[in-house]
Design a protein around this motif. Sequence first.
Motif, PDB file in Angstrom:
ATOM      1  N   SER A 336      33.634  89.949  59.200  1.00  0.00           N
ATOM      2  CA  SER A 336      33.411  89.879  57.749  1.00  0.00           C
ATOM      3  C   SER A 336      32.326  90.886  57.367  1.00  0.00           C
ATOM      4  O   SER A 336      31.834  91.642  58.210  1.00  0.00           O
ATOM      5  N   THR A 337      31.934  90.865  56.104  1.00  0.00           N
ATOM      6  CA  THR A 337      30.874  91.772  55.638  1.00  0.00           C
ATOM      7  C   THR A 337      29.521  91.418  56.244  1.00  0.00           C
ATOM      8  O   THR A 337      28.559  92.163  56.058  1.00  0.00           O
ATOM      9  N   TYR A 338      29.426  90.313  56.958  1.00  0.00           N
ATOM     10  CA  TYR A 338      28.179  90.019  57.664  1.00  0.00           C
ATOM     11  C   TYR A 338      27.896  91.116  58.693  1.00  0.00           C
ATOM     12  O   TYR A 338      26.742  91.407  58.994  1.00  0.00           O
ATOM     13  N   SER A 339      28.973  91.695  59.296  1.00  0.00           N
ATOM     14  CA  SER A 339      28.758  92.841  60.190  1.00  0.00           C
ATOM     15  C   SER A 339      29.508  94.036  59.616  1.00  0.00           C
ATOM     16  O   SER A 339      29.137  94.538  58.552  1.00  0.00           O
ATOM     17  N   ASP A 340      30.574  94.475  60.249  1.00  0.00           N
ATOM     18  CA  ASP A 340      31.247  95.697  59.794  1.00  0.00           C
ATOM     19  C   ASP A 340      32.596  95.439  59.149  1.00  0.00           C
ATOM     20  O   ASP A 340      33.436  96.341  59.058  1.00  0.00           O
ATOM     21  N   GLY A 341      32.828  94.203  58.694  1.00  0.00           N
ATOM     22  CA  GLY A 341      34.085  93.892  58.036  1.00  0.00           C
ATOM     23  C   GLY A 341      34.118  94.383  56.598  1.00  0.00           C
ATOM     24  O   GLY A 341      33.088  94.694  55.995  1.00  0.00           O
ATOM     25  N   LYS A 342      35.312  94.421  56.030  1.00  0.00           N
ATOM     26  CA  LYS A 342      35.511  94.934  54.680  1.00  0.00           C
ATOM     27  C   LYS A 342      35.449  93.831  53.636  1.00  0.00           C
ATOM     28  O   LYS A 342      35.165  94.088  52.469  1.00  0.00           O
ATOM     29  N   HIS A 343      35.751  92.586  54.052  1.00  0.00           N
ATOM     30  CA  HIS A 343      35.803  91.468  53.110  1.00  0.00           C
ATOM     31  C   HIS A 343      34.806  90.373  53.490  1.00  0.00           C
ATOM     32  O   HIS A 343      34.452  90.227  54.662  1.00  0.00           O
ATOM     33  N   SER A 344      34.426  89.615  52.484  1.00  0.00           N
ATOM     34  CA  SER A 344      33.431  88.562  52.694  1.00  0.00           C
ATOM     35  C   SER A 344      34.003  87.434  53.535  1.00  0.00           C
ATOM     36  O   SER A 344      35.230  87.319  53.706  1.00  0.00           O
ATOM     37  N   LEU A 345      33.127  86.595  54.023  1.00  0.00           N
ATOM     38  CA  LEU A 345      33.543  85.429  54.796  1.00  0.00           C
ATOM     39  C   LEU A 345      34.482  84.557  53.970  1.00  0.00           C
ATOM     40  O   LEU A 345      35.523  84.106  54.465  1.00  0.00           O
ATOM     41  N   ARG A 346      34.132  84.325  52.709  1.00  0.00           N
ATOM     42  CA  ARG A 346      34.992  83.521  51.829  1.00  0.00           C
ATOM     43  C   ARG A 346      36.370  84.166  51.682  1.00  0.00           C
ATOM     44  O   ARG A 346      37.395  83.483  51.798  1.00  0.00           O
ATOM     45  N   GLU A 347      36.393  85.466  51.434  1.00  0.00           N
ATOM     46  CA  GLU A 347      37.677  86.153  51.252  1.00  0.00           C
ATOM     47  C   GLU A 347      38.515  86.086  52.525  1.00  0.00           C
ATOM     48  O   GLU A 347      39.732  85.833  52.464  1.00  0.00           O
ATOM     49  N   MET A 348      37.891  86.281  53.669  1.00  0.00           N
ATOM     50  CA  MET A 348      38.621  86.216  54.935  1.00  0.00           C
ATOM     51  C   MET A 348      39.182  84.820  55.165  1.00  0.00           C
ATOM     52  O   MET A 348      40.321  84.659  55.629  1.00  0.00           O
ATOM     53  N   ALA A 349      38.397  83.804  54.837  1.00  0.00           N
ATOM     54  CA  ALA A 349      38.830  82.423  55.044  1.00  0.00           C
ATOM     55  C   ALA A 349      39.949  82.040  54.081  1.00  0.00           C
ATOM     56  O   ALA A 349      40.969  81.465  54.485  1.00  0.00           O
ATOM     57  N   GLU A 350      39.770  82.367  52.810  1.00  0.00           N
ATOM     58  CA  GLU A 350      40.776  81.985  51.814  1.00  0.00           C
ATOM     59  C   GLU A 350      42.106  82.696  52.063  1.00  0.00           C
ATOM     60  O   GLU A 350      43.175  82.100  51.875  1.00  0.00           O
ATOM     61  N   HIS A 351      42.031  83.949  52.487  1.00  0.00           N
ATOM     62  CA  HIS A 351      43.266  84.677  52.764  1.00  0.00           C
ATOM     63  C   HIS A 351      43.958  84.112  54.000  1.00  0.00           C
ATOM     64  O   HIS A 351      45.190  83.996  54.033  1.00  0.00           O
ATOM     65  N   CYS A 352      43.186  83.769  54.996  1.00  0.00           N
ATOM     66  CA  CYS A 352      43.748  83.162  56.210  1.00  0.00           C
ATOM     67  C   CYS A 352      44.467  81.859  55.859  1.00  0.00           C
ATOM     68  O   CYS A 352      45.580  81.603  56.313  1.00  0.00           O
ATOM     69  N   LYS A 353      43.828  81.065  55.034  1.00  0.00           N
ATOM     70  CA  LYS A 353      44.416  79.804  54.589  1.00  0.00           C
ATOM     71  C   LYS A 353      45.690  80.052  53.784  1.00  0.00           C
ATOM     72  O   LYS A 353      46.703  79.361  53.957  1.00  0.00           O
ATOM     73  N   ALA A 354      45.662  81.065  52.901  1.00  0.00           N
ATOM     74  CA  ALA A 354      46.817  81.388  52.062  1.00  0.00           C
ATOM     75  C   ALA A 354      48.018  81.834  52.897  1.00  0.00           C
ATOM     76  O   ALA A 354      49.170  81.645  52.489  1.00  0.00           O
ATOM     77  N   LEU A 355      47.757  82.414  54.068  1.00  0.00           N
ATOM     78  CA  LEU A 355      48.840  82.846  54.957  1.00  0.00           C
ATOM     79  C   LEU A 355      49.468  81.677  55.707  1.00  0.00           C
ATOM     80  O   LEU A 355      50.452  81.858  56.428  1.00  0.00           O
ATOM     81  N   GLY A 356      48.895  80.478  55.550  1.00  0.00           N
ATOM     82  CA  GLY A 356      49.465  79.290  56.167  1.00  0.00           C
ATOM     83  C   GLY A 356      48.823  78.866  57.468  1.00  0.00           C
ATOM     84  O   GLY A 356      49.302  77.925  58.119  1.00  0.00           O
ATOM     85  N   TYR A 357      47.743  79.525  57.849  1.00  0.00           N
ATOM     86  CA  TYR A 357      47.048  79.124  59.071  1.00  0.00           C
ATOM     87  C   TYR A 357      46.132  77.938  58.793  1.00  0.00           C
ATOM     88  O   TYR A 357      45.694  77.716  57.661  1.00  0.00           O
ATOM     89  N   ASP A 358      45.808  77.203  59.848  1.00  0.00           N
ATOM     90  CA  ASP A 358      44.975  76.005  59.718  1.00  0.00           C
ATOM     91  C   ASP A 358      43.494  76.282  59.964  1.00  0.00           C
ATOM     92  O   ASP A 358      42.650  75.462  59.604  1.00  0.00           O
ATOM     93  N   TYR A 359      43.186  77.398  60.602  1.00  0.00           N
ATOM     94  CA  TYR A 359      41.779  77.684  60.887  1.00  0.00           C
ATOM     95  C   TYR A 359      41.546  79.174  61.078  1.00  0.00           C
ATOM     96  O   TYR A 359      42.480  79.958  61.321  1.00  0.00           O
ATOM     97  N   LEU A 360      40.281  79.527  60.947  1.00  0.00           N
ATOM     98  CA  LEU A 360      39.818  80.895  61.149  1.00  0.00           C
ATOM     99  C   LEU A 360      38.633  80.869  62.104  1.00  0.00           C
ATOM    100  O   LEU A 360      37.719  80.064  61.933  1.00  0.00           O
ATOM    101  N   GLY A 361      38.651  81.746  63.077  1.00  0.00           N
ATOM    102  CA  GLY A 361      37.473  81.927  63.927  1.00  0.00           C
ATOM    103  C   GLY A 361      36.770  83.191  63.465  1.00  0.00           C
ATOM    104  O   GLY A 361      37.347  84.276  63.564  1.00  0.00           O
ATOM    105  N   ILE A 362      35.588  83.059  62.935  1.00  0.00           N
ATOM    106  CA  ILE A 362      34.846  84.254  62.517  1.00  0.00           C
ATOM    107  C   ILE A 362      33.944  84.668  63.667  1.00  0.00           C
ATOM    108  O   ILE A 362      33.250  83.831  64.269  1.00  0.00           O
ATOM    109  N   SER A 363      33.987  85.932  64.027  1.00  0.00           N
ATOM    110  CA  SER A 363      33.209  86.386  65.184  1.00  0.00           C
ATOM    111  C   SER A 363      32.719  87.798  64.906  1.00  0.00           C
ATOM    112  O   SER A 363      33.250  88.779  65.425  1.00  0.00           O
ATOM    113  N   ASP A 364      31.706  87.864  64.046  1.00  0.00           N
ATOM    114  CA  ASP A 364      31.115  89.160  63.723  1.00  0.00           C
ATOM    115  C   ASP A 364      30.371  89.707  64.935  1.00  0.00           C
ATOM    116  O   ASP A 364      30.145  89.004  65.916  1.00  0.00           O
TER     117      ASP A 364
END
Length: 570
Positions: A336-364
């Motif tokens: 996420s944008t916490y390190s070198d990602g392009k989108h925020s943690l919220r954006e990454m999580a919400e998009h992951c959820k919108a794709l139908g997944y049940d969880y996201l592992g964030i690993s900056d």
Amino acid sequence: MDQKTILKKLKLSIQLMELHDENAFKIRSYQSALNSLDRMDQDLTSLSNTELAAIQGVGKGIIDVIDQLKESGTHTLLEELLEKTPTGILEVLEVKGLGPKKVKTLWLDLGITSAHELMEACQSGEVAKLKGFGEKTQSTIIQNLEFKASNQGKWLYADAEEITEPLLESLTALLKPAEQITIVGEYARKMEIIDTLEIVVGSENIDSSISDFEKLDSIDWEKALSGPFTLRGKLVEQDLSIAIYFTSNSEFLKKKLLLTASKTHLQLGVSDTKTMSEAIQESDAKDEKAFFEQLGIQYIPAELREGLDEIALARENAIPKLLEDKDLKGILHNHSTYSDGKHSLREMAEHCKALGYDYLGISDHSRTAFYAGGLEIERVKKQHQEIDELNKELAPFKIFKGIESDILPDGSLDYPEEVLASFDFIVSSIHSVLNMDIDRATSRLITAIKNPYTTILGHPTGRLLLRRAGYPINHQAIIEACAENNVAIEINANPWRLDLDWRWIRFAMEKGVKLSINPDAHEMDGYLDMKYGVLVGRKGGLTPEMTLNTMSANELAEFFAKRKKEITQK
């Protein structure tokens, strides 16, 4: 002109400005603009000049350059720089490990203006004599030039896919009634690298079909390499070789089976007296399913026809149900944008959820990866607080707290133990000091694997397909160490990585090591790479049962909690 090309032109402009010692302030302004444009969500070609001006680092001068690029594909400064740059220097700038300053030294001191001249200068030892180079740099340049030459004209599967699907549609449009067409070869077997795109056409009037295809202006046919029933050439706009084989409809299935399989697969015996190739030649089956039924063996998916033990397994009806996209419940290893990602943690999580997944592992990235905005300890705490808040809001969707911890040169992990203990899971990866021999690389990885906090071994060889060979490792020893320490191995789904290599997946499963399909996503669109990880998994025979992220969110939470409990009890 699309955004990707515009950004490439801006990057080239920066390289050439550095090469020709342009004003340092001007170079920094271009670099600042490029960084901002590369990280933004929107397509810059759709933005007005007013909208572009609102982007940090994008001033009037850069906007004028973008306007010129949109209109003509180039800009005034770039043309001026190209005019005073030997054409071959652009090729030298592409050699990994050579920045503009080193390229300028090679050019001015040795008169090197092409990759060929660079190789000759290295082989004669002249490059090593230059200040700032030396024997080690010279050796690395030779290796990179050889690697580049050996991969000339080859394509990543994902890039070939972008070309192949529309090409097949256009070729299908040429077919007359009763004619048929199919993809065979490396592409049909889902190989990670495509050397030649191979296609079979079935027709009752082969001469007429060949004549129709010869008229295509999108392919530069090479008559000298073609034959009476084969057309060979290259796509005009891409350096991708193509071969189209023409056959009668009655022979179409045989041709498809023969050209889809690897040569080794065709040489395998299907009985005491018959090879697969001979069985295909003698078959009168109407489709692939019927062909395998005739042989009395289980159907072998195209991606498995590589000449390993697939026929022996098929005889025993032992080819397992292979992993499918729909089996995956969540996505681990994302930035996420916490390190070198392009989108925020919220954006990454919400998009992951919108794709139908049940969880996201964030690993900056961890703090040692300062070049990628690695997280200092205070930033780790801040991210964990945000994850807790988002988990309440997005439930039952869950964000797992992870980190991609750098494996340091001695094999230890980044951060002190109390920080490592705060994560749900840790992806341990090597990102620096890549020039290792097999003993050092293997020892470094095994040390990290033995660290009780390592949950997943990330991209084991560090390879970048067609760009950089991975450091050599003893795969067997690494996998056995993962088995002993209950560590999963990543199949990094990024098309440039696809690492762990599919050829080692079966061995990992035999040892009881789970594989984790991870996109290493640095933006929301990066999630789409998951399919390439699945393709690689399937080639290696990966099953849903041996895939870490086919677990439900609750199952995975229990898995992580159990591992952490075991650490505290030691």
